[in-house]
Scaffold this active site. Structure first.
Site, PDB file in Angstrom:
ATOM      1  N   ILE A 696       0.818  -1.214   0.000  1.00 21.32           N
ATOM      2  CA  ILE A 696       0.000   0.000   0.000  1.00 21.32           C
ATOM      3  C   ILE A 696       0.849   1.260   0.000  1.00 21.32           C
ATOM      4  CG2 ILE A 696      -2.004  -1.066   1.083  1.00 21.32           C
ATOM      5  CD1 ILE A 696      -1.054  -0.014   3.772  1.00 21.32           C
ATOM      6  N   GLY A 697       2.160   1.126   0.047  1.00 19.88           N
ATOM      7  CA  GLY A 697       3.017   2.301   0.013  1.00 19.88           C
ATOM      8  C   GLY A 697       4.481   1.932  -0.029  1.00 19.88           C
ATOM      9  N   LYS A 698       5.266   2.815  -0.639  1.00 14.85           N
ATOM     10  CA  LYS A 698       6.709   2.633  -0.699  1.00 14.85           C
ATOM     11  C   LYS A 698       7.382   3.952  -0.356  1.00 14.85           C
ATOM     12  CE  LYS A 698       6.759  -1.011  -4.238  1.00 14.85           C
ATOM     13  NZ  LYS A 698       7.297  -1.436  -5.559  1.00 14.85           N
ATOM     14  N   GLY A 699       8.514   3.862   0.336  1.00 13.90           N
ATOM     15  CA  GLY A 699       9.279   5.049   0.685  1.00 13.90           C
ATOM     16  C   GLY A 699      10.747   4.733   0.746  1.00 13.90           C
ATOM     17  N   GLY A 702      11.493   1.970   3.388  1.00 16.42           N
ATOM     18  CA  GLY A 702      10.942   0.633   3.286  1.00 16.42           C
ATOM     19  C   GLY A 702       9.629   0.579   2.546  1.00 16.42           C
ATOM     20  N   ILE A 703       8.971  -0.573   2.644  1.00 16.29           N
ATOM     21  CA  ILE A 703       7.713  -0.846   1.958  1.00 16.29           C
ATOM     22  C   ILE A 703       6.644  -1.114   3.012  1.00 16.29           C
ATOM     23  CG2 ILE A 703       6.542  -2.368   0.308  1.00 16.29           C
ATOM     24  CD1 ILE A 703       9.296  -3.035  -0.845  1.00 16.29           C
ATOM     25  N   LYS A 718       5.282  -2.342   8.129  1.00 17.56           N
ATOM     26  CA  LYS A 718       6.332  -1.570   7.473  1.00 17.56           C
ATOM     27  C   LYS A 718       7.616  -2.390   7.476  1.00 17.56           C
ATOM     28  CE  LYS A 718       8.658   2.937   7.632  1.00 17.56           C
ATOM     29  NZ  LYS A 718       8.744   4.220   8.366  1.00 17.56           N
ATOM     30  N   ASP A 815      10.250  15.031  10.357  1.00 27.24           N
ATOM     31  CA  ASP A 815       9.769  14.740   9.004  1.00 27.24           C
ATOM     32  C   ASP A 815       8.257  14.938   8.931  1.00 27.24           C
ATOM     33  OD1 ASP A 815      10.010  14.114   6.344  1.00 27.24           O
ATOM     34  OD2 ASP A 815      10.067  11.954   6.638  1.00 27.24           O
TER      35      ASP A 815
END
Length: 981
Positions: A696-699, A702-703, A718, A815
């Site tokens: 549902i998300g990547k950064g 991590g994933i 995460k 952040d």
């Protein structure tokens, strides 16, 4: 014969006693060893409770650290605070049935409290504060503790209603339940405590009316019901009958209505905190009868009227905080006669007239702030008569005349802010030699004369003298200000050359000397000042060339030398200055051609306009392009061949490394689940969810996967990139140490983690509505109505406020951005992603980082310039988020020429012929919004602009932001303010 029988009987009794004592002694030792095993957990250090070891000695356990015994070698006290411990309290705790004092605070103990605690019937003191205990508080286990006098459960994860069983503890004197998630109303039965002296319920999620029956607690001395609760109604007038009360804190808990005059009957009260509520009306003059009062804080309310003249009776008053109200009139002269007054803060009101000239004559003043009022006249001379005055803040008033010498020579001062007044005359030289002052702001006045040739001060970080009438030369003695970060001398009448010594300052980041009569070249020392981030030398008469070595200024972001007489060519080395986003060389005498490539791609032709002998790549004739094309192609071919060869080698190396890591991974795939609360799931379930279709998300760190557990619940998983531990753990340690310990409804809860030797998986509560960034900038963009945007802003602010003001040590997120504000099923906001978070041990201090962390467009200027971060860096980032909510655009990438959202808003204001707040908002507001209340948008816009002020100390705190957002003007809801587009 009879004596023989008696002797035998006594001997028999002795052996029975010895046997029982021996068994009890060893039983206590066994219980302690089981406590150690359970409470240490897997994450505790090896030396935690290291001396708790088995021994055949009957008294050995009595010498365990933190353990005390009675004469019968039974354990009567355990104090193992600050170890830290990471496990749970085992059932064996009930075997220590002689225990009178159990203190296990300041650890990381988790789970629920065991029912076996009920066996501790001798317990007088129970302190489990600052842990991670969760679930409903088991009130029934407390009932048998009839001797209990102290119960402290502060800062845990307890939920549900407040337990009513506590009321039956007739000897209970101290009850501290704050810092949890207790909800619902305060039980009426809490008025039935027999001996209670201390009651704190603050920082929970309580609601309803404050029971007036609490006034029956006649033995109560301290009552704290405030922060983060949201009561209905006002302050019960019946509280005035609590004659024993000495301390009453009802701050920041949504109270409304007027302050009851009956509170004046609390003659023993020394502290009254009512700040950050919705109180209205005037300040009751009857409060003057509270003759013991020492601290009175009514700030951040909607109070009107004047300071009651009868307050002259409050002879013990040391703190008077009335700031951010609608108070008017003059400050009565008796305020200067209060013999013990140390703090007078009246900022952001409508006070007028002159200040009493006797202020400070009591010889006690420490903090003085009357910013943003309508005061006029002269500055009182005796404010520093005590020799202890620390803050002198009078910005945004109508004061005139000089700064008194008595203040200029006040060696205890740390902050001087007197900008935006009508002060005149020469600034006393002593002000530039104060040893402890960190900020001197005298901008926008009518000061004249020359700066003194002798200047010193080891602490001065900000010196702002902009927009005055100063003349003469800039003194080289500025070099003595070794801590100086910001130097603003713009818009004055300084002449002569810029002293090269200025650029020898090791921490200098911002220099603005524009708008003067300076001549000569830019000092060669300029390019050695590697800390520089923003330099404005425009609107002078400088000549010569730009010194060589510009590329050394790796943090320089703004460089403006426009409207001078600088000559020579544009330095080609600027192409390598990746930090430079704003360059203005316009209206000078530069010659030749503007270099191309590198960082020059960022700048438009406006940066070089007004230089007749300078041409750009568009205006200069092409020269022998064809001649260079052949050799360049050959060179390109060689480069390509080399790249292919290197890439092939890299692939081979990477393949070998991959196989090696894969073999290693097989050996490290033993997963372990660690929960911060009771989790009805297994590590294998979590690992099974690491599939492509669940992403549902990547950064960068991590994933994130959505994990559907077998019990029907969903979690967010995460998966951090990189190794499982060590220096580059991609935020694993930061997340565990911050969000793993803290609890707030607007901070995403870390449920636990699953790990092996190679990989860390963080488990969070699942947020089905994704991030705020997705709703503002993604496919869902535009579907958030204004009311929802405002609600999200308030909730996210509360989460950050908790980090800054209720955590010890305070936590800086580092952040804050729209993508890190997640929305649950009810669109409630949760601050997330603590991978960059840092602890800060003193509010207002800063911490140096080795590199910039955060997201471009959200990073505060001082952080980017100096790598120093404090809580005001988060405030700046949150201000950017507020602008996103208003404007609906990303903070960078949509405004051209390296301009971010803050710069674009400021630029838009300058371009408007009538730049009112309403005009600016209408020019920038998200076009997808319709039917929004204009005044509400303007209100949030003004808060956002406070948050993104360039100088960190001038920004509000997150506590102030929460209060402002939570208390908008009543007119923001009126329908006649709705704007339909």
């Amino acid at each position: 014969m009879r004596s023989c029988v008696c002797y035998t009987l006594l001997l028999f009794v002795f052996f029975i006693w010895l046997h029982v004592a021996t068994c009890s002694s060893f039983s206590d030792m066994d219980a302690l060893l089981k406590l150690k095993e359970s409470m240490k957990g897997d994450r505790a250090k090896d030396d935690a409770l290291h001396d708790w070891k088995f021994s055949t000695s009957l008294s050995a356990h009595c010498f365990f650290s933190g353990v005390s015994c009675d004469q019968e070698l039974r354990v009567v006290a355990i104090n193992v605070s600050f170890v830290p411990l990471f496990g749970h309290v085992p059932p064996e705790i009930g075997e220590l049935d002689k225990l009178e004092n159990l203190t296990i605070s300041q650890n990381n103990l988790t789970g629920e409290l065991p029912k076996e605690l009920a066996a501790l019937t001798s317990l007088k003191h129970l302190n489990i504060s600052h842990n991670v205990f969760s679930g409903y508080f088991p009130g029934k286990i407390i009932l048998p503790m009839t001797e209990l006098e102290v119960l402290d459960v502060y800062d845990n994860n307890f939920t549900g209603s407040l337990p009513e069983e506590f009321v039956k503890l007739e000897k209970l004197k101290y009850l501290k339940l704050d810092g949890n998630y207790f909800s619902g109303s305060i039980p009426e039965s809490y008025s039935e405590f027999k001996s209670l002296e201390f009651l704190s319920l603050s920082t929970n999620s309580l609601s309803g009316n404050i029971p007036k029956s609490l006034s029956k607690l006649k033995t109560l001395r301290i009552l704290k019901l405030g922060y983060n609760n949201a009561y209905e109604g006002g302050i019960p007038p019946e509280f005035g009958t609590m004659e024993s009360l000495k301390y009453l804190d009802l701050s920041s808990c949504n109270l409304s209505g007027e302050i009851p005059p009956s509170l004046a009957n609390m003659r023993n009260l020394d502290t009254l905190f009512l700040q950050m509520n919705n109180l209205t009306g005037t300040i009751p003059s009857e409060l003057s009868d509270m003759v013991s009062l020492m601290s009175l804080d009514l700030s951040f309310n909607g109070l009107t009227g004047e300071i009651p003249t009868r307050f002259s009776q409050l002879k013990n008053l040391t703190l008077m905080n009335f700031f951010h109200n609608n108070l008017r009139g003059s400050v009565p002269s008796f305020v200067g006669e209060l013999p013990n007054l140390e703090t007078l803060q009246l900022w952001e009101n409508n006070f007028s007239s002159e200040l009493p000239q006797n202020l400070g004559q009591n010889g006690k003043f420490k903090f003085f702030d009357v910013t943003k009022n309508h005061f006029s006249g002269l500055i009182p001379r005796d404010l520093c008569k005590s020799g202890r005055l620390q803050t002198f803040l009078i910005t945004d008033n109508f004061f005139h005349g000089p700064i008194p010498n008595e203040i200029a020579n006040c060696k205890s001062l740390t902050k001087i802010r007197a900008s935006n007044n009508y002060l005149n005359g020469a600034v006393p030289s002593g002000i530039f030699k104060l040893p402890s002052v960190t900020i001197i702001e005298l901008a926008n006045n009518r000061f004249n004369g020359e700066l003194p040739p002798e200047i010193s001060g080891d602490s001065l970080g900000i010196l702002t003298l902009s927009n005055n009438l100063f003349t003469g030369k800039i003194p080289p003695a500025l070099k003595n200000l070794r801590a100086l970060q910001t130097l603003s001398l713009d818009t004055n009448e300084f002449l002569g050359e810029i002293p090269g010594e200025v650029f020898d300052l090791p921490m200098l980041t911002v220099v603005n000397i524009s708008g003067n009569n300076l001549t000569g070249p830019i000092p060669t020392t300029f390019t050695r000042c590697v800390s520089l981030a923003a330099v404005d030398l425009s609107r002078n008469m400088l000549d010569g060339e730009i010194p060589k070595g510009m590329k050394n200024l790796t943090d320089l972001s703004i460089f403006n030398v426009s409207i001078n007489q600088i000559s020579g060519s544009v330095p080609d080395e600027i192409r390598f200055m990746l930090s430079l986003t704003t360059l203005d060389l316009s209206y000078n005498n530069f010659i030749g051609k503007v270099p191309t490539g590198g960082q020059f791609l960022v700048f438009s032709d406006k940066s070089f306009a007004g230089n007749p002998n300078l041409c750009s790549s568009h205006s200069c004739p092409n020269s022998s392009l064809k001649k260079r094309r052949g050799p360049w192609s050959l060179k390109s071919t060689r480069v390509i061949v080399m790249v292919i060869a290197l890439a092939t080698a890299a692939i081979l190396v990477a393949g070998t490394e991959y196989m090696r890591r894969r073999r290693k991974l097989k050996l490290a795939m033993t997963w372990k689940l660690t929960g911060f609360q009771r989790l009805n799931l297994k590590a294998e379930e979590v690992v099974e969810c690491l599939k492509e279709e669940n992403i549902i998300g990547k950064g960068g760190a991590g994933i994130v996967y959505r994990g559907s557990m077998r019990n029907g619940s969903d979690v967010a998983i995460k998966r951090l990139v990189g190794a499982g531990s060590g220096r580059n753990d991609y935020g694993f340690k930061a997340e565990i140490e911050t969000v793993g310990k803290i609890r707030h409804r607007n901070i995403m809860r870390l449920l636990g983690y699953v790990s092996n030797k190679e990989t860390n998986l963080l488990l969070y509560e699942y947020m089905p509505n994704g991030s705020l960034g997705e709703w503002l900038h993604g496919a869902k963009g535009g579907h958030l109505k204004w009311e929802m945007r405002y609600k999200i802003a308030v909730e996210a602010a509360k989460g950050l406020c908790y980090l800054h003001h209720d955590c010890s040590p305070l936590i800086i997120h580092r952040d804050v951005k729209s993508n890190n504000i997640l929305l649950d099923a009810h669109f409630e906001a949760h601050v997330a992603d603590f991978g960059l978070a840092k602890f800060l041990y003193d509010l207002g201090s800063s911490q140096s980082m080795s590199s910039i962390a955060g997201s471009y467009g959200y990073i505060a200027p001082e952080y980017a310039y100096t790598l120093k971060v404090d809580e005001k860096s988060d405030v700046y980032s949150f201000g950017v988020v507020l602008l996103e909510l208003i404007i609906g655009r990303k903070p960078v990438g949509e405004f051209g020429d390296g301009v971010d959202i803050v710069g674009w808003v400021n630029k838009t204001r300058l371009e408007l012929s009538q730049p009112s707040d309403a005009a600016v908002v209408l020019a920038v507001v998200d076009p997808r919004l319709s039917g929004y209340p204009l005044i509400s948008v303007i209100y949030m816009f003004n808060i956002a602009m406070m948050c993104v002020k360039e100088v960190g100390p001038t920004r509000p705190t997150m506590r102030e932001v929460v209060h402002m957002l939570s208390n908008p003007p009543h007119s923001t809801t009126h329908t006649h303010n709705l704007i339909n587009l």
